[in-house]
Scaffold this active site. Structure first.
Site, PDB file in Angstrom:
ATOM      1  N   HIS A 305      37.282  46.944  31.323  1.00  0.00           N
ATOM      2  CA  HIS A 305      36.406  46.216  30.406  1.00  0.00           C
ATOM      3  C   HIS A 305      37.641  45.412  29.553  1.00  0.00           C
ATOM      4  CE1 HIS A 305      33.899  44.303  27.407  1.00  0.00           C
ATOM      5  NE2 HIS A 305      32.912  44.584  28.550  1.00  0.00           N
ATOM      6  N   ASP A 362      28.004  48.092  34.418  1.00  0.00           N
ATOM      7  CA  ASP A 362      27.602  47.498  35.625  1.00  0.00           C
ATOM      8  C   ASP A 362      27.670  48.605  36.599  1.00  0.00           C
ATOM      9  OD1 ASP A 362      26.796  45.067  34.982  1.00  0.00           O
ATOM     10  OD2 ASP A 362      28.814  44.166  34.903  1.00  0.00           O
TER      11      ASP A 362
HETATM   12  N1  CMC Z   1      40.355  48.228  39.131  1.00  0.00           N
HETATM   13  C1  CMC Z   1      41.746  48.429  39.257  1.00  0.00           C
HETATM   14  N2  CMC Z   1      42.723  47.826  38.443  1.00  0.00           N
HETATM   15  C2  CMC Z   1      41.997  47.190  37.157  1.00  0.00           C
HETATM   16  C3  CMC Z   1      40.652  47.161  37.074  1.00  0.00           C
HETATM   17  C4  CMC Z   1      39.963  47.311  37.997  1.00  0.00           C
HETATM   18  N3  CMC Z   1      38.593  47.311  38.012  1.00  0.00           N
HETATM   19  N4  CMC Z   1      40.274  46.446  35.952  1.00  0.00           N
HETATM   20  C5  CMC Z   1      41.710  46.156  35.477  1.00  0.00           C
HETATM   21  N5  CMC Z   1      42.668  46.574  36.068  1.00  0.00           N
HETATM   22  C6  CMC Z   1      44.103  46.672  35.850  1.00  0.00           C
HETATM   23  C7  CMC Z   1      44.625  45.320  36.272  1.00  0.00           C
HETATM   24  O1  CMC Z   1      45.185  44.983  37.735  1.00  0.00           O
HETATM   25  C8  CMC Z   1      45.755  45.236  35.175  1.00  0.00           C
HETATM   26  O2  CMC Z   1      46.899  45.903  35.785  1.00  0.00           O
HETATM   27  P1  CMC Z   1      48.377  45.439  35.262  1.00  0.00           P
HETATM   28  O3  CMC Z   1      48.613  45.373  33.804  1.00  0.00           O
HETATM   29  O4  CMC Z   1      49.094  46.218  36.092  1.00  0.00           O
HETATM   30  O5  CMC Z   1      48.432  43.883  35.886  1.00  0.00           O
HETATM   31  C9  CMC Z   1      45.213  45.944  34.043  1.00  0.00           C
HETATM   32  O6  CMC Z   1      44.310  47.012  34.643  1.00  0.00           O
HETATM   33  C10 CMC Z   1      44.459  45.044  33.043  1.00  0.00           C
HETATM   34  O7  CMC Z   1      43.616  44.436  33.581  1.00  0.00           O
HETATM   35  P2  CMC Z   1      43.267  42.720  33.000  1.00  0.00           P
HETATM   36  O8  CMC Z   1      42.532  42.181  34.280  1.00  0.00           O
HETATM   37  O9  CMC Z   1      44.442  42.192  32.396  1.00  0.00           O
HETATM   38  O10 CMC Z   1      42.262  42.813  31.983  1.00  0.00           O
HETATM   39  P3  CMC Z   1      41.142  41.976  31.293  1.00  0.00           P
HETATM   40  O11 CMC Z   1      40.783  42.634  29.928  1.00  0.00           O
HETATM   41  O12 CMC Z   1      41.517  40.660  31.565  1.00  0.00           O
HETATM   42  O13 CMC Z   1      40.003  42.206  32.655  1.00  0.00           O
HETATM   43  C11 CMC Z   1      38.059  42.870  33.432  1.00  0.00           C
HETATM   44  C12 CMC Z   1      38.696  42.949  32.389  1.00  0.00           C
HETATM   45  C13 CMC Z   1      36.483  43.393  33.325  1.00  0.00           C
HETATM   46  C14 CMC Z   1      37.731  41.304  34.184  1.00  0.00           C
HETATM   47  C15 CMC Z   1      38.618  43.830  34.704  1.00  0.00           C
HETATM   48  O14 CMC Z   1      38.711  45.210  34.293  1.00  0.00           O
HETATM   49  C16 CMC Z   1      37.894  43.644  35.993  1.00  0.00           C
HETATM   50  O15 CMC Z   1      37.945  42.658  36.825  1.00  0.00           O
HETATM   51  N6  CMC Z   1      36.791  44.718  36.385  1.00  0.00           N
HETATM   52  C17 CMC Z   1      36.116  44.532  37.468  1.00  0.00           C
HETATM   53  C18 CMC Z   1      35.096  43.781  37.192  1.00  0.00           C
HETATM   54  C19 CMC Z   1      33.940  44.333  36.360  1.00  0.00           C
HETATM   55  O16 CMC Z   1      33.608  45.331  36.349  1.00  0.00           O
HETATM   56  N7  CMC Z   1      33.351  43.378  35.511  1.00  0.00           N
HETATM   57  C20 CMC Z   1      32.323  43.823  34.521  1.00  0.00           C
HETATM   58  C21 CMC Z   1      32.905  43.758  32.985  1.00  0.00           C
HETATM   59  S1  CMC Z   1      31.451  44.555  32.080  1.00  0.00           S
HETATM   60  C22 CMC Z   1      30.085  43.625  32.158  1.00  0.00           C
HETATM   61  C23 CMC Z   1      30.215  42.327  31.426  1.00  0.00           C
HETATM   62  O17 CMC Z   1      30.546  42.543  30.286  1.00  0.00           O
HETATM   63  O18 CMC Z   1      29.832  41.365  32.039  1.00  0.00           O
END
Ligand code: CMC
Length: 427
Positions: A305, A362
């Site tokens: 998240h 989720d």
């Molecule tokens: N599985 C594997 N690796 C992950 C995941 C995951 N679900 N989420 C983040 N990472 C890793 C990512 O690869 C990155 O690694 P590195 O620093 O080595 O490049 C690191 O963790 C940070 O990720 P980020 O994408 O920079 O973080 P963010 O804050 O931009 O993204 C997120 C947050 C929710 C988009 C992401 O965690 C994600 O894609 N999760 C899966 C989708 C999901 O479950 N979304 C629902 C969010 S909650 C409901 C809502 O509020 O809508």
């Protein structure tokens, strides 16, 4: 004297006020930064930028805290109901008995949609995604309710807000009915907000529908968990769309469009699809390895998240609700076992621990919604239904904020500099 942040840029010495909220990190007020320096700040994804002041929702991502108007989400989920939480988010306080009765009465009396709106549905393919239909039909509300679109009139804003909250279940249920080829059901005002939605979704005109109180209560709780989440992507979209003075119904359609994405509201659908794809506990290590592989775009859906760097408090309630519903209905689902084991393995894995990736709301919501009989494609539509309350509350707050301006981010331009046009024949 209030704190300030001192900055030097070239030969300029700058001093910016530091604003303190009631709780949470301090915020440096850089509104004059451009005027004073001729420079912009760079912050893609707004990771360090507060876009507004708000009194509605507070999140402490490190501690896993979520408060609505000061009340912890776990307590609201356990002791309150969705209508009361809607009132709280809109008005700032929990209602007294009479105010609550009035509110429920008003919402109930707005549940029907203009009869002409039904004809919009037949313009869609039967296999259209419910979110595609919701974007179109909610946007179309802007063509129907002209007496509630003067955003500067508080009474009209209130009517638009009530209409949106009341009509969203009707529209979501119609989107479902259209996809399965069954007739639309009119709302039944003798039922609760959530009971009425269940009947419009799963009932048929040929026979009476009895609302299952266990499902009704669990779904109501799921709505509470999704009601608001401060300045997330879809809420910021609604605020940005509304900042130009746009029609409130059209602003909500913009929020729905944003929510649909798999990184936001679409993650519940993606999470359940992933759990089905994993299928058996033996395959979990393979998927964990894929999620950790930099060369594989796969991510564990329902994990991680932007704000929570701890267990999402909504996921805690959701996991408990799955257990309660399964027990009360005497059902089980192997996918839930896969989810529980996947969570345990991920939480014990260095990659997920170091990056502070925990289950989010989720991760478990798909398991329970599917046990209730909702097809995967409806999950995000249910999220949109519940989040409408947050969107409406935040939209109202924005309109009445004296600091509100049209949202207009700036950019760091890296494209070509001025050049001369070359006619087609000379290229
Ligand atoms: N599985 C594997 N690796 C992950 C995941 C995951 N679900 N989420 C983040 N990472 C890793 C990512 O690869 C990155 O690694 P590195 O620093 O080595 O490049 C690191 O963790 C940070 O990720 P980020 O994408 O920079 O973080 P963010 O804050 O931009 O993204 C997120 C947050 C929710 C988009 C992401 O965690 C994600 O894609 N999760 C899966 C989708 C999901 O479950 N979304 C629902 C969010 S909650 C409901 C809502 O509020 O809508």
């Amino acid at each position: 004297m209030s704190d300030s942040m001192k900055l030097s840029l070239g030969d300029k010495q700058l001093d910016y006020a530091v604003l303190k909220g009631s709780v949470g990190p301090e915020v440096v007020d850089i509104r004059k930064f451009y005027a004073q320096t001729d420079s912009f700040t760079y912050d893609p994804g707004f990771t360090s930028t507060a876009s507004c002041q708000s009194t509605i929702t507070y999140i402490d991502g490190d501690e896993g805290v979520l408060l609505h108007r000061g009340y912890p989400i776990g307590e609201l989920a356990e002791k309150s109901n969705f209508m009361e939480v809607a009132y709280l988010l809109l008005n700032g306080e929990l209602p007294e008995a009479e105010a609550f009765d009035d509110f429920r009465y008003t919402i109930t009396r707005h549940t029907m949609v203009h009869e002409q709106l039904a004809s919009f549905f037949s313009g869609f393919r039967r296999d259209a995604h419910p979110m595609a239909i919701m974007c179109g039909v909610v946007g179309a509300l802007s063509a129907f309710y002209h007496d509630s679109t003067d955003i500067h009139d508080p009474q009209q804003r209130t009517i638009a807000s009530h209409r949106l909250i009341a009509k969203m279940p009707t529209i979501a249920a119609m989107a479902y009915k259209y996809s399965v080829g069954q007739p639309f059901l009119y709302p039944d005002n003798s039922l609760s907000y959530t009971g009425n939605f269940l009947r419009m979704t799963f009932g048929v005109p040929a026979e009476p529908y009895e609302v299952n109180p266990v499902i009704e209560q669990a779904l109501d709780r799921i709505f509470i968990l999704h009601a608001d989440h401060e300045q997330n992507a879809s809420t910021s979209t609604v605020r940005l769309a509304g900042s130009s003075g746009a029609n409130p119904f059209a602003c909500m359609a913009a929020g729905i469009a944003c929510l649909w994405g798999p990184a936001h509201g679409g993650a519940n659908e993606a999470a359940l699809n992933m759990l089905h794809e994993i299928g058996r506990p033996e395959r979990i290590p393979e998927f964990i390895a894929r999620a950790k592989d930099k060369n594989d775009p796969f991510r564990l859906m329902g994990f991680g998240h932007r704000v929570y760097k701890n267990y999402d408090p909504r996921a805690t309630v959701m996991q408990k609700t799955v257990r309660e519903v399964f027990k009360a209905m005497n059902v089980s689902d192997p996918v839930f076992d896969v989810a529980l084991q996947l969570e345990e393995m991920a939480l014990n894995d260095d990659y997920f621990r170091e990056k502070k990736l925990f289950p989010n709301v989720d991760f478990y919501s798909g398991v329970i919604l599917s046990a209730m009989g909702f097809p995967t494609s409806m999950f995000t539509a249910l999220f949109a239904l519940a989040r409408t309350v947050g969107w409406v509350a935040q939209w109202n707050e924005m309109i009445t904020d004296p600091d509100q301006k049209i949202g207009r981010p700036r950019q760091l331009y890296t494209g070509p500099t001025k050049r001369e046009y070359v006619p087609l024949g000379s290229r």
